[in-house]
Design an enzyme around this catalytic site. Structure first.
Site, short mmCIF file in Angstrom:
data_model
loop_
_atom_site.label_atom_id
_atom_site.label_comp_id
_atom_site.label_asym_id
_atom_site.label_seq_id
_atom_site.Cartn_x
_atom_site.Cartn_y
_atom_site.Cartn_z
N TYR A 45 1.03 -0.85 -0.08
CA TYR A 45 0.25 0.03 0.01
C TYR A 45 1.22 0.96 0.17
O TYR A 45 0.21 1.92 -0.66
CB TYR A 45 -0.65 0.59 1.11
N CYS A 77 -2.71 -1.54 10.25
CA CYS A 77 -1.21 -1.08 9.13
C CYS A 77 -1.99 0.49 8.72
O CYS A 77 -2.81 1.08 8.99
CB CYS A 77 -2.41 -1.18 8.07
N CYS A 203 6.04 0.75 10.47
CA CYS A 203 4.68 0.33 9.50
C CYS A 203 4.89 -0.82 10.58
O CYS A 203 5.90 -1.82 10.65
CB CYS A 203 5.53 -0.06 8.32
N THR A 204 4.03 -1.93 10.57
CA THR A 204 3.64 -3.44 11.18
C THR A 204 4.54 -4.12 10.40
O THR A 204 4.81 -5.50 11.41
CB THR A 204 2.49 -3.92 11.17
N1 DGL Z 1 1.71 -2.49 6.67
C1 DGL Z 1 1.90 -1.05 6.29
C2 DGL Z 1 1.50 -0.67 7.00
O1 DGL Z 1 2.01 -0.88 8.57
C3 DGL Z 1 2.23 -1.03 5.18
C4 DGL Z 1 3.25 -2.04 4.21
C5 DGL Z 1 2.35 -1.72 2.66
O2 DGL Z 1 1.67 -2.00 2.07
O3 DGL Z 1 3.66 -0.85 2.13
O4 DGL Z 1 1.66 0.75 6.99
#
Ligand code: DGL
Length: 302
Positions: A45, A77, A203-204
């Protein structure tokens, strides 16, 4: 049907990164059932822009509410939270909702040098929400903010690869090389004057490359992530809504319902590998699903 305390909690991320939040939720809420949705078929994302992430967040929220009758939603996220949580709050006013944002306040509480690094996706770190968060702490520390393009995607891909047998140089893997590039660009880590002694994982996905990051920052730097505070906030919201489950989760599995369902819009093998490697969950709990967004449905019917 209205959700009850025995209904599951929905948890979603662009991919496997939100499993780090699920891990904290499982530890804090052992009596609950969960439906985890990895949108790996549409990840990453972070570099896709708000309109795309918002459309995916709406489609997934609708799917989890309508097909799984969730009683609460954890948007595990940072990128989806930044792009769309305010809209979801507006469209589902009755749904207890927990989002994630980089843990700046906890980082301020632990830093001694007053120099804090923040890593996350471009979507999160350039968002208005993050800008507002940083403005509220302006002047309280020196922040170095680094978007890590491609890192979450590389972590997704690395899950399906075998774990390297022997520890080699950090840069030997794709994830390690990216960590090295971004951390070097940020400046010096350590506990000396002017050095960053605290790193916020915004970011997770990033907790799953903690070893690579640690090899680059040195052992004294503190990593701050959001799993545990999010689990506590989820518990508080459920309690307030009278939806906390006090019956053992085992009762749910005895009645034929799995306590955890793991769904993905991408390759199921990827989620299986991540769930097994990071959470020790059985691979047969993973299923593949298709969740088109409103635009995709419209395009298919045109
Ligand atoms: N895990 C997601 C977050 O905490 C996003 C990672 C991605 O899809 O770029 O922002």
């Amino acid at each position: 049907m209205l959700p009850a305390s025995s209904s599951p909690i929905g948890v979603f991320d662009s991919g496997v990164g939100g499993l780090s939040v699920l891990r904290a939720l499982l530890a804090a809420l052992p009596h609950e059932r969960f439906v985890y949705l990895a949108d790996s078929g549409h990840a990453p994302y972070g570099e896709r822009g708000d309109a795309y992430v918002s459309a995916r967040t709406h489609a997934i929220t609708d799917y989890l509410c309508e097909q799984h009758g969730i009683k609460a939603l954890v948007v595990a996220c940072n990128t989806a939270t930044a792009a769309a949580i305010h809209e979801v709050r507006g469209s589902r006013p009755g749904l207890p909702l927990v989002g994630l944002e980089p843990a700046i306040k906890p980082a301020l509480a632990v830093t001694k040098t007053g120099h804090i690094g923040v890593i996350g996706t471009r979507g999160t770190l350039t968002s208005a929400k993050f800008g507002k968060l940083m403005a509220s702490f302006a002047g309280q520390a020196h922040f170095v903010v680094q978007p890590c393009d491609g890192l979450a995607h590389a972590i997704e891909r690395s899950v399906a690869l075998p774990v390297p047998a022997a520890a080699g140089p950090v840069s030997a893997t794709e994830t390690g090389a990216l960590c090295e590039r971004y951390l070097h660009a940020m400046g010096e880590f350590g506990t000396g004057p002017g050095q960053m002694d605290t790193l916020v994982l915004g970011c997770t996905h990033y907790i799953f490359v903690a070893d690579e990051l640690r090899a680059l920052t040195g052992p004294a730097v503190q990593f701050i992530e959001t799993g545990e505070p999010v689990a506590r906030q989820t518990q508080r919201l459920l309690q307030t809504a009278g939806l906390l489950n006090t019956a053992p989760a085992l009762a749910a599995s005895a009645s034929g319902l799995r306590p955890i369902r793991l769904l993905t819009t991408g390759p199921v093998e990827m989620l299986q590998a991540a769930a097994q490697r990071w959470l020790d969950l059985p691979t047969h709990w993973c299923e593949s699903v298709s969740i088109p967004s409103a635009q995709e449905k419209w395009a298919a019917s045109a």
